[in-house]
Write an enzyme that holds these catalytic residues in place. Structure first.
Site, PDB file in Angstrom:
ATOM      1  N   ARG A 142      -9.376   8.389  -0.879  1.00 18.48           N
ATOM      2  CA  ARG A 142     -10.361   8.829   0.123  1.00 18.48           C
ATOM      3  C   ARG A 142     -11.171   9.991  -0.403  1.00 18.48           C
ATOM      4  O   ARG A 142     -10.698  10.748  -1.253  1.00 18.48           O
ATOM      5  CB  ARG A 142      -9.639   9.258   1.400  1.00 18.48           C
ATOM      6  CG  ARG A 142      -9.170   8.105   2.243  1.00 18.48           C
ATOM      7  CD  ARG A 142      -8.496   8.614   3.506  1.00 18.48           C
ATOM      8  NE  ARG A 142      -8.328   7.541   4.462  1.00 18.48           N
ATOM      9  CZ  ARG A 142      -9.188   7.230   5.416  1.00 18.48           C
ATOM     10  NH1 ARG A 142     -10.280   7.936   5.590  1.00 18.48           N
ATOM     11  NH2 ARG A 142      -8.965   6.224   6.236  1.00 18.48           N
TER      12      ARG A 142
ATOM     13  N   THR B  49      -8.258   3.195   8.398  1.00 14.54           N
ATOM     14  CA  THR B  49      -9.495   2.408   8.437  1.00 14.54           C
ATOM     15  C   THR B  49      -9.609   1.719   9.799  1.00 14.54           C
ATOM     16  O   THR B  49      -8.682   1.041  10.223  1.00 14.54           O
ATOM     17  CB  THR B  49      -9.469   1.345   7.314  1.00 14.54           C
ATOM     18  OG1 THR B  49      -8.965   1.963   6.137  1.00 14.54           O
ATOM     19  CG2 THR B  49     -10.845   0.801   7.057  1.00 14.54           C
TER      20      THR B  49
ATOM     21  N   HIS C  92       1.089   6.070   2.151  1.00 13.96           N
ATOM     22  CA  HIS C  92       1.923   6.915   3.014  1.00 13.96           C
ATOM     23  C   HIS C  92       2.992   7.695   2.243  1.00 13.96           C
ATOM     24  O   HIS C  92       3.494   8.703   2.714  1.00 13.96           O
ATOM     25  CB  HIS C  92       2.607   6.067   4.087  1.00 13.96           C
ATOM     26  CG  HIS C  92       1.706   5.791   5.257  1.00 13.96           C
ATOM     27  ND1 HIS C  92       0.375   6.120   5.287  1.00 13.96           N
ATOM     28  CD2 HIS C  92       1.962   5.217   6.455  1.00 13.96           C
ATOM     29  CE1 HIS C  92      -0.143   5.752   6.433  1.00 13.96           C
ATOM     30  NE2 HIS C  92       0.799   5.199   7.167  1.00 13.96           N
TER      31      HIS C  92
ATOM     32  N   HIS D 283      -4.029  -5.065   7.592  1.00 16.43           N
ATOM     33  CA  HIS D 283      -4.168  -3.986   8.572  1.00 16.43           C
ATOM     34  C   HIS D 283      -3.290  -4.237   9.791  1.00 16.43           C
ATOM     35  O   HIS D 283      -3.479  -5.201  10.512  1.00 16.43           O
ATOM     36  CB  HIS D 283      -5.616  -3.741   9.017  1.00 16.43           C
ATOM     37  CG  HIS D 283      -5.806  -2.299   9.364  1.00 16.43           C
ATOM     38  ND1 HIS D 283      -5.431  -1.769  10.565  1.00 16.43           N
ATOM     39  CD2 HIS D 283      -6.247  -1.255   8.616  1.00 16.43           C
ATOM     40  CE1 HIS D 283      -5.661  -0.474  10.563  1.00 16.43           C
ATOM     41  NE2 HIS D 283      -6.146  -0.128   9.378  1.00 16.43           N
TER      42      HIS D 283
ATOM     43  N   HIS E  81      -5.583   3.801  -1.503  1.00 18.32           N
ATOM     44  CA  HIS E  81      -6.913   4.140  -0.977  1.00 18.32           C
ATOM     45  C   HIS E  81      -7.231   5.575  -1.396  1.00 18.32           C
ATOM     46  O   HIS E  81      -6.601   6.515  -0.924  1.00 18.32           O
ATOM     47  CB  HIS E  81      -6.887   4.008   0.552  1.00 18.32           C
ATOM     48  CG  HIS E  81      -8.212   4.246   1.222  1.00 18.32           C
ATOM     49  ND1 HIS E  81      -8.409   4.049   2.562  1.00 18.32           N
ATOM     50  CD2 HIS E  81      -9.417   4.655   0.732  1.00 18.32           C
ATOM     51  CE1 HIS E  81      -9.670   4.326   2.879  1.00 18.32           C
ATOM     52  NE2 HIS E  81     -10.292   4.716   1.786  1.00 18.32           N
TER      53      HIS E  81
ATOM     54  N   ARG F  13      -6.778  12.877   1.100  1.00 19.69           N
ATOM     55  CA  ARG F  13      -5.714  13.301   2.003  1.00 19.69           C
ATOM     56  C   ARG F  13      -4.344  12.725   1.647  1.00 19.69           C
ATOM     57  O   ARG F  13      -3.332  13.248   2.030  1.00 19.69           O
ATOM     58  CB  ARG F  13      -6.056  12.967   3.452  1.00 19.69           C
ATOM     59  CG  ARG F  13      -6.019  11.494   3.755  1.00 19.69           C
ATOM     60  CD  ARG F  13      -6.105  11.234   5.229  1.00 19.69           C
ATOM     61  NE  ARG F  13      -7.456  11.355   5.709  1.00 19.69           N
ATOM     62  CZ  ARG F  13      -7.911  10.674   6.771  1.00 19.69           C
ATOM     63  NH1 ARG F  13      -7.114   9.893   7.448  1.00 19.69           N
ATOM     64  NH2 ARG F  13      -9.160  10.803   7.151  1.00 19.69           N
TER      65      ARG F  13
ATOM     66  N   ASN G 223       0.859  -1.194   0.000  1.00 17.24           N
ATOM     67  CA  ASN G 223       0.000   0.000   0.000  1.00 17.24           C
ATOM     68  C   ASN G 223       0.897   1.246   0.000  1.00 17.24           C
ATOM     69  O   ASN G 223       1.736   1.413   0.900  1.00 17.24           O
ATOM     70  CB  ASN G 223      -0.886  -0.046   1.256  1.00 17.24           C
ATOM     71  CG  ASN G 223      -1.801   1.153   1.360  1.00 17.24           C
ATOM     72  OD1 ASN G 223      -1.377   2.281   1.142  1.00 17.24           O
ATOM     73  ND2 ASN G 223      -3.039   0.927   1.712  1.00 17.24           N
TER      74      ASN G 223
ATOM     75  N   GLU H 227      -8.640   0.694  -2.992  1.00 11.35           N
ATOM     76  CA  GLU H 227      -9.460   0.700  -1.767  1.00 11.35           C
ATOM     77  C   GLU H 227     -10.335   1.929  -1.815  1.00 11.35           C
ATOM     78  O   GLU H 227      -9.848   3.031  -2.118  1.00 11.35           O
ATOM     79  CB  GLU H 227      -8.547   0.845  -0.549  1.00 11.35           C
ATOM     80  CG  GLU H 227      -8.209  -0.432   0.133  1.00 11.35           C
ATOM     81  CD  GLU H 227      -7.369  -0.162   1.359  1.00 11.35           C
ATOM     82  OE1 GLU H 227      -7.618   0.820   2.085  1.00 11.35           O
ATOM     83  OE2 GLU H 227      -6.432  -0.923   1.565  1.00 11.35           O
TER      84      GLU H 227
ATOM     85  N   GLU I 271     -11.143  -9.517   2.369  1.00  8.88           N
ATOM     86  CA  GLU I 271      -9.897  -9.169   3.038  1.00  8.88           C
ATOM     87  C   GLU I 271     -10.181  -9.203   4.534  1.00  8.88           C
ATOM     88  O   GLU I 271     -10.975  -8.408   5.044  1.00  8.88           O
ATOM     89  CB  GLU I 271      -9.398  -7.778   2.619  1.00  8.88           C
ATOM     90  CG  GLU I 271      -8.109  -7.431   3.368  1.00  8.88           C
ATOM     91  CD  GLU I 271      -7.452  -6.128   2.923  1.00  8.88           C
ATOM     92  OE1 GLU I 271      -7.657  -5.699   1.769  1.00  8.88           O
ATOM     93  OE2 GLU I 271      -6.722  -5.554   3.753  1.00  8.88           O
TER      94      GLU I 271
HETATM   95  N1  PXP Z   1      -6.076  -3.217   4.252  1.00  8.30           N
HETATM   96  C1  PXP Z   1      -6.985  -2.223   4.348  1.00  8.30           C
HETATM   97  C2  PXP Z   1      -8.388  -2.506   3.931  1.00  8.30           C
HETATM   98  C3  PXP Z   1      -6.626  -0.948   4.813  1.00  8.30           C
HETATM   99  O1  PXP Z   1      -7.543   0.021   4.896  1.00  8.30           O
HETATM  100  C4  PXP Z   1      -5.285  -0.722   5.157  1.00  8.30           C
HETATM  101  C5  PXP Z   1      -4.867   0.640   5.608  1.00  8.30           C
HETATM  102  O2  PXP Z   1      -4.942   1.531   4.545  1.00  8.30           O
HETATM  103  C6  PXP Z   1      -4.370  -1.788   5.030  1.00  8.30           C
HETATM  104  C7  PXP Z   1      -4.796  -3.027   4.594  1.00  8.30           C
HETATM  105  C8  PXP Z   1      -2.940  -1.612   5.355  1.00  8.30           C
HETATM  106  O3  PXP Z   1      -2.820  -1.392   6.733  1.00  8.30           O
HETATM  107  P1  PXP Z   1      -1.438  -0.903   7.311  1.00  8.30           P
HETATM  108  O4  PXP Z   1      -1.170   0.455   6.740  1.00  8.30           O
HETATM  109  O5  PXP Z   1      -1.676  -0.893   8.791  1.00  8.30           O
HETATM  110  O6  PXP Z   1      -0.412  -1.917   6.887  1.00  8.30           O
END
Ligand code: PXP
Length: 238
Positions: free
Chosen positions: A44, A100, A9, A192, A42, A48, A6, A69, A150
């Site tokens: 949003r 999330t 960040h 997550h 993601h 952001r 992901n 996402e 997921e």
């Molecule tokens: N899966 C989903 C559905 C999420 O919303 C997130 C956070 O954006 C993640 C996975 C990844 O989580 P993390 O950033 O804590 O690794």
């Protein structure tokens, strides 16, 4: 288990200075070259981190699998149909949250989600539901026509605060949900809060194809890259 990275960040860091760097698209390319089997972003409502430009360029660049996402809103549906990601993961989205905060309330939004999933499926976009690992929710996801689930690993991710018995119970719960999801014909992924410590036990679970990791991986990247970045600047200063 495979890894989807992901890149949200990276966009957060870029946006902190309203700059063009670092670019989440470049990060996605590097993650893929390093062996990631998917890229997650993601989009949003408040944009952001990832913005519309990022999503369009990620779609044009990602070679493995682009997982968008998003919240189940009309705006996002329109964008998904236009962008055609390889997968849409539906997540609950609250304005003030830092990330999330839990799985989708599938029961409450049953009828709405069913038609939302059907509409994306008719456009050849498979849908994954980000859900808590309980039997009822997994069964309902299958009824709604989700191609993937997921499993939310946020509780497991807090394992440093848990006793050994609680960790075992949480892993059993996730294992059971993964097996049920598979039996019901869905593909199962998870994510997550997974990190370089808690992944060791987690990877022993069966039936989970892929984990989606953002925060821990990007945080680690920023630290392991400091040495090289400092040396590069020092060389320029000679
Ligand atoms: N899966 C989903 C559905 C999420 O919303 C997130 C956070 O954006 C993640 C996975 C990844 O989580 P993390 O950033 O804590 O690794």
């Amino acid at each position: 288990m495979q890894l989807a990275v992901n890149v949200d960040h990276i966009a957060t860091l870029r946006n902190a200075r309203k700059d063009v760097q670092p670019d989440p698209v470049a990060a996605a390319v590097l993650a893929e070259l390093a062996g990631a089997t998917g890229i997650v972003c993601h989009l949003r409502e408040d944009r952001r981190h990832i913005n519309d430009r990022d999503l369009a360029l990620l779609r044009a660049t990602v070679k493995t699998k682009l997982d968008l996402e998003m919240a189940a809103t009309d705006e996002m549906k329109r964008i998904a149909i236009q962008t055609k990601p390889d997968l849409v993961t539906l997540v609950p989205e609250q304005r003030e949250e830092l990330t999330t905060e839990g799985g989708l309330d599938v029961k409450k939004h049953r009828a709405y989600l069913k038609s939302f999933i059907a509409e994306l499926a008719s456009q050849h976009i498979p849908v994954s539901l980000f859900i808590d690992a309980d039997e009822e929710t997994v069964s309902m996801a299958a009824e709604l026509g989700a191609a993937f689930i997921e499993l939310h690993t946020g509780h497991y991710a807090n394992l440093s605060l848990m006793s050994a018995a609680e960790i075992t119970a949480e892993l059993r719960r996730l294992q059971h949900a993964a097996e049920l999801g598979g039996k019901l014909g869905m593909r199962v992924v998870a994510g997550h809060g997974l990190n370089y410590t808690n992944i060791t036990l987690f990877k022993s679970l069966r039936g989970i194809e892929e984990v989606s990791i953002g925060h821990a991986l990007i945080a680690r990247a920023s630290l392991v890259g400091i040495t090289a970045a400092t040396k590069e600047m020092l060389r320029l200063l000679v």
